[in-house]
Every structure is written in structure tokens, then in C-alpha cells.
Write a protein that holds these residues in place. Structure first.
Motif, mmCIF file in Angstrom:
data_model
loop_
_atom_site.group_PDB
_atom_site.id
_atom_site.type_symbol
_atom_site.label_atom_id
_atom_site.label_comp_id
_atom_site.label_asym_id
_atom_site.label_seq_id
_atom_site.Cartn_x
_atom_site.Cartn_y
_atom_site.Cartn_z
ATOM 1 N N GLY A 66 -0.788 6.521 -4.883
ATOM 2 C CA GLY A 66 -0.740 7.000 -3.514
ATOM 3 C C GLY A 66 -2.039 6.735 -2.779
ATOM 4 O O GLY A 66 -3.132 6.796 -3.359
ATOM 5 N N ALA A 67 -1.919 6.442 -1.487
ATOM 6 C CA ALA A 67 -3.092 6.116 -0.671
ATOM 7 C C ALA A 67 -3.400 7.238 0.313
ATOM 8 O O ALA A 67 -3.546 7.013 1.516
ATOM 9 C CB ALA A 67 -2.873 4.799 0.072
ATOM 10 N N VAL B 14 -1.549 2.090 -5.930
ATOM 11 C CA VAL B 14 -0.131 1.825 -5.665
ATOM 12 C C VAL B 14 0.315 2.672 -4.478
ATOM 13 O O VAL B 14 0.168 3.897 -4.488
ATOM 14 C CB VAL B 14 0.745 2.170 -6.887
ATOM 15 N N ASP B 15 0.855 2.033 -3.457
ATOM 16 C CA ASP B 15 1.397 2.756 -2.310
ATOM 17 C C ASP B 15 2.347 1.816 -1.574
ATOM 18 O O ASP B 15 2.052 0.621 -1.445
ATOM 19 C CB ASP B 15 0.282 3.213 -1.366
ATOM 20 N N PRO B 16 3.473 2.318 -1.071
ATOM 21 C CA PRO B 16 4.412 1.434 -0.377
ATOM 22 C C PRO B 16 3.923 0.961 0.983
ATOM 23 O O PRO B 16 4.435 -0.017 1.522
ATOM 24 C CB PRO B 16 5.672 2.308 -0.229
ATOM 25 N N ASN B 17 2.929 1.625 1.542
ATOM 26 C CA ASN B 17 2.450 1.289 2.881
ATOM 27 C C ASN B 17 1.086 0.619 2.809
ATOM 28 O O ASN B 17 0.099 1.236 2.389
ATOM 29 C CB ASN B 17 2.378 2.557 3.747
ATOM 30 N N ALA B 18 1.022 -0.625 3.240
ATOM 31 C CA ALA B 18 -0.246 -1.371 3.203
ATOM 32 C C ALA B 18 -1.215 -0.908 4.282
ATOM 33 O O ALA B 18 -2.393 -1.228 4.229
ATOM 34 C CB ALA B 18 0.028 -2.872 3.357
ATOM 35 N N TYR C 168 -4.227 -4.027 -5.129
ATOM 36 C CA TYR C 168 -3.279 -3.238 -4.353
ATOM 37 C C TYR C 168 -1.865 -3.642 -4.735
ATOM 38 O O TYR C 168 -1.520 -4.824 -4.701
ATOM 39 C CB TYR C 168 -3.487 -3.433 -2.847
ATOM 40 N N LEU C 169 -1.030 -2.665 -5.088
ATOM 41 C CA LEU C 169 0.359 -2.921 -5.437
ATOM 42 C C LEU C 169 1.234 -2.207 -4.412
ATOM 43 O O LEU C 169 1.202 -0.979 -4.309
ATOM 44 C CB LEU C 169 0.687 -2.407 -6.842
ATOM 45 N N GLN C 170 2.005 -2.980 -3.651
ATOM 46 C CA GLN C 170 2.869 -2.397 -2.628
ATOM 47 C C GLN C 170 4.164 -1.930 -3.281
ATOM 48 O O GLN C 170 5.162 -2.644 -3.338
ATOM 49 C CB GLN C 170 3.144 -3.397 -1.508
ATOM 50 N N ASP C 171 4.130 -0.712 -3.770
ATOM 51 C CA ASP C 171 5.242 -0.148 -4.520
ATOM 52 C C ASP C 171 5.073 1.363 -4.512
ATOM 53 O O ASP C 171 4.145 1.881 -3.889
ATOM 54 C CB ASP C 171 5.243 -0.706 -5.951
#
Length: 368
Positions: A9-10, A34-38, A74-77
Motif C-alpha cells: 500500500g502507498a 505494491v499499490d494499484p494506483n501509480a 513499484y508493482l502496480q497490483d
């Protein structure tokens, strides 16, 4: 073999860890987030975005650029499961990530989304990214053809800011004067639990702005065109914004970790998850005595969680986080003014808004 620090989480605390990593790395250790939002959103500027005081780019943190500068991955997930016994996280794509030390900073959702109709017919204030996109759509549609007011459900600090800033935006857009924004609260007062001074100022300003407040109203069901309360009373509306306070995210239930009665991760004063030596949780998803679900705590926790991740990797003592009993609260009124409260004293005016703007812009600028 290199050790891996995994940030899940970011949130505001974790972006500070990444920033500090760019200044000082740990030998033989990699960092991944890891966070879905770049481009995560800074929550403190969301009311200003609603009021059109900021553009989208002003409230975003460039996570990819920050990771590049820090040499972090950074992992977009999104992590959907944690196997703490085997130091492994599983993502929504089924990818697995092994770690030596991990920290969770995934934020929170909003309470009451299980009430009939809320999920289908309201705009919840979290997650923030879809909220920002849909609040624009809601404001445009209201200005074009609304016959009934917009309802903001929730009268805590978040609900009050959303209501005032949304009202200011609709006024500037020329929306018809039909008591544009009305507030619904299950309590008798706005800002219930805040200082008497803050409540008094906000109550007077709400009356002056024509913000109708429906008090002691518990929502029973939400429909596309109305809200129904316990007792059967209904209010017709053109839309509902749901700002009812924090609740644990559904994904937290799939993390087999100790939680409090509301589903937040139980942590020690060092942010270490109870029972797990190499796993931390911080921000709104964590439950620590004395720490409210407020952005100021997440921001101030950033240096502590960074220090403790480093301490764990270097066999140094961990630092304790001691939440302050009082802090400067600044509520954006959407019209160029803000209400500032500390030590039970509240001041309203443009000077308070300039102070809030300076603090918020400085925070985001640190991560540019």
C-alpha cells in the motif's frame, strides 16, 4: 542473497519510507512497494479539489518517479493475502512476493456500506481515486438538471469539509438555489466529539451558508432518488455522498492477522503487528491506542515506521510512536477560508486557509 523490504500500500507513511530510501539505502537490501494506483492522492487536499482550488495534478504523488529516484521496485497490483508464517504476500494477479520485512499501509474504507442501497446509490468518499473522478460527474450533473439537493451523509470533519466545499463549487458553477447541499447526521451536532469552539463556529457557518442539517437521522435505505430513515421518513435527493467515518477495507479480512473489533490490524507502539516480529501496519488500517484515523498521524508515523524497518534489519532497538493528544485541525470551507482549531480554540478566515494550503503543498512537494 539480498533481503527484501515489502511495502503493501502507498499510504502517507509508506511514501515517506520510499523518500527516505532515496536518501539512505540499507546494504544488501531491496525495497518494493505494491499499490494499484501509480499516482496516489494526498487526502488532505481532496476537499480543495472538490472546491476547484486544486487540479488533479496538484493532489497527486508521483509514486513511479519516487520509486525510480529511490531505486525501489513499484508493482502496480494489490496484495489480497498475506502468509505471515512463510513471509509471503499474494497479489490480485496471483503473483507472490517473498519478503524479509513487510509493512501494511492500505488505508481504510467508509462505514455503513452494508446498509441497503448504499453500495448501489451513493458515492463513498473512499477509495479516494474513484471518488475524485465521480464527484466531478456528480457536480456537473447536478448543475445541469437537479431538482433536489445533494445529501452528504456524515458530519465529522470529513463530511463537513465535503459539504462546505461541494456547496462552494456548486455556487461557483451557478447551480440553482435549492439548498444545494444538505447534511445528514445520526448525531445531534455537527463535528460531534470535537471541541465546543469548533462545533460552534461550524454550526454558525452552516446556517449562514444555507446548509440544511438533518439531525438524529439514521439511514435505513438509500434509493436512486431518495434516502429513507429509521421511522419511515424520506428525503428526495439528486445524489448522496457517503462520508460516514472509517471502516476496515474488505481485503483486510483475508489477512490472517490479529485485528480489533472493527477489523483494523492490532499493532504495538512500534507499529509491529501483534505476534509477528517482521510485520508492521501503519496508517488508518492500524489500531493503536490514542491514534485517531486522521492524516496527521499517518504523516507523522512515516519517519517512525522507516526507522523501525531499518532497526529490524540492523538489530537495533525499535522506536515507539506516541500519538499526540491534540493537533492543529484545519477544515477547508471551500470559499477561500478555513477553520483552524487547537487546544480548544478555533479561528476562521483566509489566513487559516493560507496556512492549510502551505502545509498541504509542502507535503506533496516533498514527493515530487
Amino acid at each position: 542473497m539480498k533481503r527484501r523490504v515489502l511495502l503493501i500500500g502507498a499510504g502517507h507513511s509508506h511514501v515517506e519510507v520510499v523518500r527516505r530510501w532515496s536518501q539512505q539505502k540499507i546494504e544488501n537490501t531491496t525495497l518494493a512497494i505494491v499499490d494499484p494506483n501509480a499516482r496516489p492522492i494526498y487526502s488532505g487536499m481532496v476537499p480543495g479539489y472538490i472546491a476547484r482550488q486544486y487540479e488533479r495534478k496538484d493532489v497527486e504523488i508521483d509514486l513511479v518517479g519516487l520509486c525510480t529516484k529511490a531505486g525501489a521496485d513499484y508493482l502496480q497490483d494489490a496484495v489480497v493475502r498475506i502468509d505471515a508464517a512463510n513471509n509471503r504476500a499474494t497479489c490480485s494477479t496471483a503473483a507472490t512476493i517473498d519478503y524479509d520485512v513487510a509493512s501494511i499501509d492500505i488505508g481504510s474504507g467508509v462505514a455503513g456500506t452494508d446498509i441497503p442501497g448504499v453500495a448501489q446509490h451513493t458515492l463513498p468518499s473512499r477509495p479516494i481515486e474513484p471518488f475524485l473522478r465521480r464527484i466531478d460527474e456528480l457536480a456537473v450533473a447536478f448543475t445541469a438538471s437537479a431538482e433536489h439537493p445533494l445529501l452528504v451523509v456524515g458530519a465529522g470533519a470529513g463530511g463537513v469539509e465535503v459539504a462546505f466545499c461541494l456547496d462552494a463549487r456548486l455556487r461557483s458553477d451557478g447551480a440553482a438555489s435549492i439548498a444545494r447541499v444538505q447534511i445528514v447526521t445520526a448525531t445531534a451536532e455537527l463535528l460531534d466529539g470535537s471541541s465546543a469552539s469548533a462545533k460552534s463556529v461550524i454550526e454558525k457557518l452552516a446556517a449562514r451558508r444555507g446548509l440544511v442539517v438533518h439531525r438524529n437521522r439514521k439511514v435505513r435505505e438509500v434509493f436512486a432518488d431518495r434516502v429513507e430513515f429509521d421511522g419511515g421518513e424520506t428525503i428526495a435527493c439528486s445524489g448522496v455522498v457517503w462520508v460516514t467515518g472509517p471502516a476496515s477495507l474488505p481485503v483486510a479480512a483475508s489477512f490472517d492477522l490479529p485485528k480489533d473489533e472493527r477489523g483494523f490490524f492490532e499493532v504495538e507502539s512500534t507499529f509491529r503487528v501483534r505476534g509477528w516480529e517482521n510485520l508492521f501496519a501503519v496508517g488508518d488500517c492500524a489500531s493503536l491506542d490514542g491514534m485517531k484515523k486522521a492524516g496527521v498521524y499517518a504523516v507523522r508515523a512515516g519517519p517512525v515506521i522507516d526507522a523501525n524497518i531499518r532497526a529490524l534489519l540492523t538489530d537495533a532497538p525499535l522506536r515507539e510512536f506516541k500519538p499526540q493528544s491534540d493537533f492543529l485541525s484545519l477544515l477547508n470551507l471551500g470559499n477561500g477560508e478555513a477553520v483552524g482549531t487547537k487546544w480548544g480554540v478555533s479561528l476562521r478566515g483566509t489566513a487559516m486557509m493560507r496556512l492549510k494550503d502551505r502545509i498541504d503543498r509542502s507535503f506533496v512537494q516533498k514527493y515530487r
